[in-house]
Design an enzyme around this catalytic site. Sequence first.
Site, short mmCIF file in Angstrom:
data_model
loop_
_atom_site.label_atom_id
_atom_site.label_comp_id
_atom_site.label_asym_id
_atom_site.label_seq_id
_atom_site.Cartn_x
_atom_site.Cartn_y
_atom_site.Cartn_z
N HIS A 1 63.59 39.19 39.12
CA HIS A 1 64.14 37.84 39.01
C HIS A 1 65.31 37.69 39.97
O HIS A 1 66.12 38.60 40.10
CB HIS A 1 64.68 37.59 37.61
CG HIS A 1 63.60 37.38 36.60
ND1 HIS A 1 63.87 37.31 35.25
CD2 HIS A 1 62.28 37.20 36.71
CE1 HIS A 1 62.76 37.12 34.59
NE2 HIS A 1 61.75 37.06 35.46
N TYR B 1 56.86 36.99 25.23
CA TYR B 1 55.57 37.24 24.56
C TYR B 1 55.68 38.45 23.64
O TYR B 1 55.21 38.43 22.51
CB TYR B 1 54.44 37.53 25.56
CG TYR B 1 54.32 36.57 26.72
CD1 TYR B 1 54.58 35.22 26.56
CD2 TYR B 1 53.93 37.02 27.98
CE1 TYR B 1 54.48 34.34 27.62
CE2 TYR B 1 53.81 36.15 29.04
CZ TYR B 1 54.10 34.82 28.86
OH TYR B 1 53.99 33.96 29.93
N ILE C 1 57.08 25.73 35.12
CA ILE C 1 56.90 27.19 35.08
C ILE C 1 56.91 27.80 36.48
O ILE C 1 56.90 29.01 36.62
CB ILE C 1 55.58 27.57 34.39
CG1 ILE C 1 54.38 27.08 35.19
CG2 ILE C 1 55.54 27.06 32.96
CD1 ILE C 1 53.09 27.82 34.88
N THR C 2 56.96 26.98 37.51
CA THR C 2 56.86 27.46 38.90
C THR C 2 57.85 28.57 39.19
O THR C 2 59.05 28.43 38.94
CB THR C 2 57.08 26.30 39.88
OG1 THR C 2 56.19 25.26 39.55
CG2 THR C 2 56.88 26.75 41.32
N GLU C 3 57.33 29.66 39.77
CA GLU C 3 58.17 30.80 40.15
C GLU C 3 58.42 30.74 41.65
O GLU C 3 57.50 30.42 42.40
CB GLU C 3 57.43 32.10 39.79
CG GLU C 3 58.18 33.36 40.15
CD GLU C 3 57.42 34.63 39.73
OE1 GLU C 3 56.33 34.51 39.18
OE2 GLU C 3 57.97 35.72 39.99
N GLU D 1 68.80 39.24 29.58
CA GLU D 1 68.60 40.31 30.56
C GLU D 1 69.84 40.41 31.43
O GLU D 1 70.73 39.57 31.36
CB GLU D 1 67.33 40.09 31.38
CG GLU D 1 67.35 38.87 32.27
CD GLU D 1 66.00 38.61 32.96
OE1 GLU D 1 64.95 39.00 32.42
OE2 GLU D 1 66.01 38.02 34.04
#
Lengths: 393, 296
Positions: free
Chosen positions: B251, B163, B97-99, B213
């Site tokens: 992003h 979500y 999950i690391t951003e 997206e």
Amino acid sequence: MDLYEYQGKQYFARFGIPTSPGGVASTAEEAVAVADRTGYPVVVKAQVKVGGRGKAGGIKLAGDAEEARAHASAILGMDIKGHTVQRVWIERSSDIAREWYASFTLDRSAKKHLCMVSAKGGVDIEEVAASDPGAIVRRHVDPVDGLSADVALSIVDEAGLAAGSGLAGDDARGVAREAADLLVKLYTCYVEGDCDLAEINPLILTTDGRVHALDAKVTLDDNASFRHPEWSEMASDDDLDERERLARAKGLQYVGLDGFVGIIANGAGLAMSTCDVVEQVGGKPANFLDIGGGANADQMANALEVINSDHNVRSIFINIFGGITRGEEVANGIVQALGRVELRSPIVIRLDGTNAEEGRAILAGHGSERLVSSPTMIEAAQKATELAGGTLK
Amino acid sequence: MSIFADETTKVVIQGVSPTSQGLYHGLRNRAYGTNVVAGTNPKRGGEVIEGIPIYSSVAEAVEATGANASFISVPPPGAAAAIVEAAEAGIPFIVCITEGIPAHDEARVYNQLVREHPGTRLLGPNCPGIISAGKCNIGITSGDIALPGGPVGLVSRSGTVFYQALYELTTKGIGQTTGVGIGGDPVPGTSFIDVLSAFEDDPDTRAVLMIGEIGGSAEEQAADLIRDRITKPVVAYIAGVTAPPGRKMGHAGAIVSGSHGTAKAKMDALAAAGVEVAQNPTEAGERMAEVVAKLA
């Protein structure tokens, strides 16, 4: 981070990519001093992060100090497509025999690096791609393998750089090897320098047979800044508006738009989606603002301060769906910000996900009239639009 | 059934200390019912933290517990090495999950996995993870927004819209088989195509909700696959209809460059492939409710 041409050339120099001797100047006097040092004739080039400088009159040749001063004075302060020129790059003029193109970027579809080389340089490469796609050699490079000298030479040969140079025999082979050597250096710069894009257009062959970069377009990958302390000196915010500058200083992902509903959301996707929904119900988003994963009370307060600095904003829509971000932290942030900043606009908040109930309880306990909770994204967007005096669709 | 993760999945959390994000989310995953069997920390091998046995490497954890999935949330400088460590230890399913991982690290690790560890699937990085409703939750999704029982499979590039979409389905009483957040980075380990193909092969998944997206061409590639291979109904929403060109929307991947990567181009491609395209997440939920009603 996009670099100015002069920064890109300085970055290239770290990796041994040859460029013309020159220097940067922000006044006409400095420009003349650089030109005197470099030797005439020189080229005076506007430093802006936008294409089409030449056509806009931002690139001029100067044969002596008088001309250098005149051109620098004219170009400094010039407006090029909304960008004000604050610096010029002065370099020794080159005798150009051929203009080529070379670049490395990531091909997201192939998930490999993409090397593009063309003998048709010096013009907009997208136009070449549209009008004469065969003139561009495209070769994928597997990041595990890297780019060998042999492969680089095969790309140069396929693009016909030496073949079209007017040279023959050993001279032509020498030029091809020099171009291939530069291509390997450009790849090293792209990988070790953590570039999203490393582009040279034009890459030139001089009349005395040397290959070097006449321009530099470099975009650095902001995610890699932790291993490049040297990048900090290249960071500049003069291409941002005031709101964006404040947001950057506070470490927020912010893009200014021209509407009247201030947007704060967690996650880029939800922030974009929030802008979409506001527009669909008849409002107009004033900005995109992603407070990120793990947004805490401080970040929320900072985000509200930035939005509050935008005088077009008439209402604020906070849209949070908790994952890493915890509802009670968001709520505490809003409460803190209300104590810290005098907000000009009412807030509509929609909170769901991790610890949302705790968050809603904190907000309800605060009991401010300027704070409206709304259960769904669409209702919240409508409420925010109404509060801003917008007309619902 | 579900895809990629279920009740038989045994998870090792990489990088566990009493204050790490990995532990925080790992405990939430365990509370959901996920079988968290181990944690790793090179300096804490032999300890037990919150009932989780800690090993000094993934290989040791696999040896001792039979872990068959890993969860990575370590900071960007160590993330690429953590992914490679898990793959070398034989973990078949890695959730990262690391951003903020550098794009070059992602590209290198992706190609290294393809070449040296073809049996390993990487989900992410920079994603919310995966939730097979009622069975297994690996990542940062709040488990209470998922509803077990199917029939919808969910796949999303964006985390928070993931979500939102789960929530839209759940509040309408529509259950999910598996929700997969593939992440918004330039080089995701798992793509729309991988997930759509897996849903096509999963008998319990009878319809798919896809959240895309702006930026890149992953949605267009998905549209080609849907047209050629996917028989199940697909509803889609693309975030960023109002995004201005040339500006990164958070992003690294979300940017409209010239005429490429616009929401409209993606929506048109999907519609042409027979996908029901919604204008916002709420409408996507409503469209899916109509699709599900017709399934019965």
